[in-house]
Design a protein around this motif. Structure first.
Motif, PDB file in Angstrom:
ATOM      1  N   GLY A  43       0.805  -1.224   0.000  1.00 46.59           N
ATOM      2  CA  GLY A  43       0.000   0.000   0.000  1.00 46.59           C
ATOM      3  C   GLY A  43       0.831   1.264   0.000  1.00 46.59           C
ATOM      4  N   THR A  44       0.316   2.278   0.675  1.00 45.82           N
ATOM      5  CA  THR A  44       0.940   3.599   0.694  1.00 45.82           C
ATOM      6  C   THR A  44       2.264   3.559   1.450  1.00 45.82           C
ATOM      7  OG1 THR A  44      -1.242   4.634   0.680  1.00 45.82           O
ATOM      8  CG2 THR A  44       0.631   6.012   1.324  1.00 45.82           C
ATOM      9  N   PRO A  45       3.331   4.103   0.879  1.00 49.00           N
ATOM     10  CA  PRO A  45       4.628   4.107   1.578  1.00 49.00           C
ATOM     11  C   PRO A  45       4.583   4.942   2.847  1.00 49.00           C
ATOM     12  CG  PRO A  45       4.890   4.638  -0.755  1.00 49.00           C
ATOM     13  CD  PRO A  45       3.421   4.695  -0.464  1.00 49.00           C
ATOM     14  N   THR A  46       5.444   4.586   3.789  1.00 52.49           N
ATOM     15  CA  THR A  46       5.649   5.373   5.000  1.00 52.49           C
ATOM     16  C   THR A  46       7.065   5.920   4.958  1.00 52.49           C
ATOM     17  OG1 THR A  46       4.131   4.005   6.294  1.00 52.49           O
ATOM     18  CG2 THR A  46       5.721   5.334   7.518  1.00 52.49           C
ATOM     19  N   TRP A  47       7.194   7.233   4.817  1.00 52.58           N
ATOM     20  CA  TRP A  47       8.503   7.891   4.789  1.00 52.58           C
ATOM     21  C   TRP A  47       8.474   8.998   5.838  1.00 52.58           C
ATOM     22  CZ3 TRP A  47       7.419   8.602  -1.058  1.00 52.58           C
ATOM     23  CH2 TRP A  47       7.695   7.415  -1.755  1.00 52.58           C
ATOM     24  N   THR A  48       8.786   8.659   7.084  1.00 49.74           N
ATOM     25  CA  THR A  48       8.643   9.625   8.165  1.00 49.74           C
ATOM     26  C   THR A  48       9.903   9.716   9.026  1.00 49.74           C
ATOM     27  OG1 THR A  48       7.744   8.030   9.774  1.00 49.74           O
ATOM     28  CG2 THR A  48       6.172   9.118   8.312  1.00 49.74           C
ATOM     29  N   ILE A  49      10.110  10.910   9.572  1.00 47.84           N
ATOM     30  CA  ILE A  49      11.122  11.152  10.599  1.00 47.84           C
ATOM     31  C   ILE A  49      10.418  11.899  11.722  1.00 47.84           C
ATOM     32  CG2 ILE A  49      13.295  12.274  11.187  1.00 47.84           C
ATOM     33  CD1 ILE A  49      14.158  11.970   8.291  1.00 47.84           C
ATOM     34  N   GLU A  50      10.385  11.292  12.898  1.00 40.62           N
ATOM     35  CA  GLU A  50       9.680  11.866  14.045  1.00 40.62           C
ATOM     36  C   GLU A  50      10.679  12.202  15.139  1.00 40.62           C
ATOM     37  OE1 GLU A  50       5.682  10.918  16.723  1.00 40.62           O
ATOM     38  OE2 GLU A  50       6.614   9.332  15.524  1.00 40.62           O
TER      39      GLU A  50
END
Length: 307
Positions: free
Chosen positions: A223-230
């Motif tokens: 599905g939708t990619p997850t490209w995160t920096i938290e």
């Protein structure tokens, strides 16, 4: 300036060609590829032939996979051409250092591009973190390799980086936005039994102020990619999403835009400035982290992967 584009694959078609076409500083004067061409642009299948027959083309942009890229870059520099390198700039740190030394010797510009650093909200994230004490930072970069590299076996061959091919985008942002450097302290790398490079990885980093810094990479995310920096700091919370295109600070989202919006146009604008000034930009910090992961990483067997 006339420029030759080498390697007419998906990234060249989707990003490089439009960025060149829309920038008044550049004219796409030739392509080099075994299969791909651009309508109306002289096409070559052999790089040596292009260099010999088109001496007026002073700039070469290389969009090849990392393993063969060194030979092309070396030939271009020896022929007196300025060189722009798609990420990662090479298959090893040693060859990147060699190219930089060669470029300085022959007085040509060399640019190791990191397109994710040019994502719309990376600069704002860097500014926000600049005067805050970091407590925790977590990278989650998860996508489906079948969507982004369909049938491209080179990404799973030695030198292809595997899941670090997208992961190095996250590392390029990390090394840009943190006000102090970090270094990798450990990693778990998941290798499919029939592949030479990892399909998933978990990494931990040392931060000089004791903040917890981690990275989770997965190439089997549906599905939708997850490209995160938290990031959690002493005075607030930051979430950088969509590969750097969306920034949320303490619950307030700032101008969400596509992650690739403007990235490649900004790269080509920077290359034009480097050529004009005779400059070199070969920041290798993201590739250093990848090399450290392969040096320190614990190998974990994963199920075989087939397209």
């Amino acid at each position: 300036m006339e420029i030759a584009l080498v390697g007419i694959g998906k990234i060249a078609v989707d990003q490089h060609i439009p960025a060149i076409s829309d920038n008044p500083d550049w004219e796409l004067a030739a392509t080099v590829s075994r299969h791909g061409t651009v309508k109306g642009v002289p096409a070559f299948t052999d790089f040596d032939t292009m260099l010999e027959e088109r001496p007026e083309i002073r700039v070469v942009s290389l969009c090849l996979p990392p393993v063969p890229r060194f030979d092309y870059a070396q030939k271009a520099i020896l022929a007196g051409r300025h060189v722009m390198l798609e990420k990662p700039p090479g298959a090893t740190l040693s060859e990147c250092h060699t190219l930089e030394a060669l470029a300085r010797k022959h007085r040509v510009s060399l640019y190791a591009t990191w397109h994710s650093r040019q994502a719309d909200k990376v600069a704002a994230a860097k500014d926000w973190l600049s005067d805050r004490r970091l407590r925790k930072l977590a990278i989650r970069w998860r996508e489906d390799v079948r969507q982004w590299h369909p049938g491209q076996d080179w990404v799973f061959e030695a030198g292809g980086l595997g899941v670090f091919d997208p992961g190095i985008n996250a590392l390029s942002i990390l090394t840009e936005i943190l006000p102090v450097p970090v270094h990798l302290t450990g990693a778990e790398l998941h290798f499919p039994e029939n592949r030479d490079t990892p399909i998933a990885a978990q990494c931990a980093f040392h931060h000089p102020d004791g903040a917890e810094v981690t990275m989770d990479l997965d190439w089997l995310e549906p599905g939708t990619p997850t490209w995160t920096i938290e990031a959690e700091t002493d005075t607030g919370h930051m979430l950088l999403e969509n590969g750097g295109g969306t920034l949320t600070i303490d619950g307030q989202t700032h101008d969400a835009r596509p992650g690739l919006s403007g990235e490649y146009p900004r790269l080509y604008a920077q290359m034009a400035e480097l050529v004009a000034s005779g400059g070199i930009d070969m920041d290798l910090a993201p590739l250093c982290h990848v090399a450290d992961a392969f040096l320190l990483g614990r190998r974990i067997a994963a199920p075989r992967f087939d397209w």
